[in-house]
Write a protein that holds these residues in place. Structure first.
Motif, PDB file in Angstrom:
ATOM      1  N   THR A  67       0.823  -1.214   0.000  1.00  0.00           N
ATOM      2  CA  THR A  67       0.000   0.000   0.000  1.00  0.00           C
ATOM      3  C   THR A  67       0.855   1.261   0.000  1.00  0.00           C
ATOM      4  O   THR A  67       0.397   2.322  -0.437  1.00  0.00           O
ATOM      5  CB  THR A  67      -0.947   0.031   1.217  1.00  0.00           C
ATOM      6  OG1 THR A  67      -0.188  -0.136   2.423  1.00  0.00           O
ATOM      7  CG2 THR A  67      -2.003  -1.059   1.114  1.00  0.00           C
ATOM      8  N   GLU A  72      -4.069   2.207  -0.903  1.00  0.00           N
ATOM      9  CA  GLU A  72      -4.825   1.226  -0.127  1.00  0.00           C
ATOM     10  C   GLU A  72      -5.555   0.229  -1.016  1.00  0.00           C
ATOM     11  O   GLU A  72      -5.540  -0.973  -0.753  1.00  0.00           O
ATOM     12  CB  GLU A  72      -5.819   1.929   0.791  1.00  0.00           C
ATOM     13  CG  GLU A  72      -6.552   0.963   1.714  1.00  0.00           C
ATOM     14  CD  GLU A  72      -7.396   1.683   2.739  1.00  0.00           C
ATOM     15  OE1 GLU A  72      -8.111   0.985   3.499  1.00  0.00           O
ATOM     16  OE2 GLU A  72      -7.343   2.933   2.802  1.00  0.00           O
ATOM     17  N   ARG A  73      -6.220   0.722  -2.081  1.00  0.00           N
ATOM     18  CA  ARG A  73      -6.983  -0.175  -2.929  1.00  0.00           C
ATOM     19  C   ARG A  73      -6.071  -1.122  -3.713  1.00  0.00           C
ATOM     20  O   ARG A  73      -6.230  -2.337  -3.678  1.00  0.00           O
ATOM     21  CB  ARG A  73      -7.863   0.626  -3.888  1.00  0.00           C
ATOM     22  CG  ARG A  73      -8.740  -0.251  -4.785  1.00  0.00           C
ATOM     23  CD  ARG A  73      -9.663   0.612  -5.647  1.00  0.00           C
ATOM     24  NE  ARG A  73     -10.453  -0.222  -6.544  1.00  0.00           N
ATOM     25  CZ  ARG A  73     -11.569  -0.841  -6.194  1.00  0.00           C
ATOM     26  NH1 ARG A  73     -12.021  -0.728  -4.950  1.00  0.00           N
ATOM     27  NH2 ARG A  73     -12.240  -1.566  -7.067  1.00  0.00           N
ATOM     28  N   GLY A  74      -5.093  -0.555  -4.420  1.00  0.00           N
ATOM     29  CA  GLY A  74      -4.184  -1.372  -5.221  1.00  0.00           C
ATOM     30  C   GLY A  74      -3.349  -2.305  -4.363  1.00  0.00           C
ATOM     31  O   GLY A  74      -3.154  -3.482  -4.700  1.00  0.00           O
ATOM     32  N   SER A  76      -4.117  -3.490  -1.402  1.00  0.00           N
ATOM     33  CA  SER A  76      -4.960  -4.534  -0.828  1.00  0.00           C
ATOM     34  C   SER A  76      -5.205  -5.658  -1.828  1.00  0.00           C
ATOM     35  O   SER A  76      -5.106  -6.844  -1.491  1.00  0.00           O
ATOM     36  CB  SER A  76      -6.300  -3.940  -0.375  1.00  0.00           C
ATOM     37  OG  SER A  76      -6.110  -2.975   0.640  1.00  0.00           O
ATOM     38  N   TRP A  77      -5.534  -5.288  -3.063  1.00  0.00           N
ATOM     39  CA  TRP A  77      -5.757  -6.296  -4.100  1.00  0.00           C
ATOM     40  C   TRP A  77      -4.483  -7.101  -4.360  1.00  0.00           C
ATOM     41  O   TRP A  77      -4.526  -8.325  -4.522  1.00  0.00           O
ATOM     42  CB  TRP A  77      -6.234  -5.632  -5.393  1.00  0.00           C
ATOM     43  CG  TRP A  77      -7.706  -5.386  -5.426  1.00  0.00           C
ATOM     44  CD1 TRP A  77      -8.363  -4.225  -5.118  1.00  0.00           C
ATOM     45  CD2 TRP A  77      -8.729  -6.335  -5.763  1.00  0.00           C
ATOM     46  NE1 TRP A  77      -9.714  -4.385  -5.247  1.00  0.00           N
ATOM     47  CE2 TRP A  77      -9.976  -5.666  -5.646  1.00  0.00           C
ATOM     48  CE3 TRP A  77      -8.710  -7.669  -6.157  1.00  0.00           C
ATOM     49  CZ2 TRP A  77     -11.188  -6.298  -5.907  1.00  0.00           C
ATOM     50  CZ3 TRP A  77      -9.918  -8.301  -6.413  1.00  0.00           C
ATOM     51  CH2 TRP A  77     -11.135  -7.635  -6.294  1.00  0.00           C
TER      52      TRP A  77
END
Length: 268
Positions: A67, A72-74, A76-77
């Protein structure tokens, strides 16, 4: 990027974790026959340690690294994808390891039944050593990378893997001892199977050294967390329960989690 003391410390932790299979070998040759209660408790303990450190320490570390680069999004994935990729990798390796027993082999010697049994035990021990070496290779790389980056992560990982390796050493040594009658050979094979961990550390480091950074570290941590969780759920816990000492296995699992939790809290 890393100074020599840091590299040597990381390698020392990896070597410590790998050689723990030799402790299992010593237990196997010292005891006439490790009892079912011992095996259930040791395997359960290893399961608890590895599950706790995977979910509470390694995976959060992977998330933090990824992260920091991809948000956070990328991140997390990427963490979740690498975690399940680790599970997929070790599952494929596990499927490629052939079955250890071939019941159609002919017996030799004066007692064909005993001769065949010894041959099956030897084959089981050799395949177990090979399978453990394959599994230990990525574990060694993970411990080494953790040691380079953060000792607060590396020490729990090394301890967890070392505890996990002790019953693996027993699993290698017991059938080889029963097959050959040699304590020395049993101890040697159990120790050699653990040397795949420092080998994995060196080879992985030499190959990935130019690419080490937050992304490589984060992906490596997540992959290794997946590998450790798969080993726990596919091998350690089922084997512990199969001893017939279900409650001992579960008590060992809870104790392993408690030990790992306490060790992490002491490092705060």
């Amino acid at each position: 990027m890393y100074d020599l003391p840091t590299i040597l410390t990381a390698f020392g932790l990896t070597l410590f974790a790998g050689l723990a299979t030799g402790i299992g070998g010593l237990i196997a040759v010292a005891k006439s026959n490790p009892g079912q209660r011992f095996m259930a408790g040791a395997l359960g303990l290893s399961t608890g340690v590895m599950l706790y450190v995977s979910f509470m320490e390694i995976l959060p570390k992977a998330f933090a690294e990824l992260t920091s680069v991809w948000g956070e999004r990328g991140g997390s994935w990427a963490t979740v994808a690498a975690f399940f990729a680790g599970i997929a990798v070790i599952a494929v390796i596990d499927r490629l390891v052939p079955e250890p027993i071939n019941p159609h082999e002919r017996g030799i010697g004066d007692d064909p039944k005993k001769s065949a049994q010894r041959r099956r035990m030897m084959k089981m021990g050799m395949f177990t050593a090979g399978a453990i070496a394959i599994h230990n290779f990525p574990e060694g790389f993970a411990t080494f990378i953790a040691g380079l980056e953060d000792l607060t992560v590396a020490i729990p990982v090394a301890v967890a893997i070392a505890i996990h390796n002790i019953p693996e050493g027993v699993a290698v040594a017991v059938p080889i001892r029963q097959a050959t009658g040699s304590r020395g050979r049993a101890l040697a094979w159990s120790t050699v199977s653990g040397l795949a961990e420092p080998a994995g550390a060196l080879i992985g480091f030499l190959l990935l050294m130019p690419f080490l950074g937050p992304v490589t570290l984060g992906l490596s941590f997540a992959v290794v967390a997946g590998i450790m969780v798969f080993i726990c759920l596919d091998e350690l816990l089922p084997t512990a329960v199969s001893t017939g000492r279900h409650h001992t296995a579960i008590y060992g699992l809870i104790l392993g989690m408690a030990i790992m939790a306490a060790s992490l809290l002491l490092m705060l």
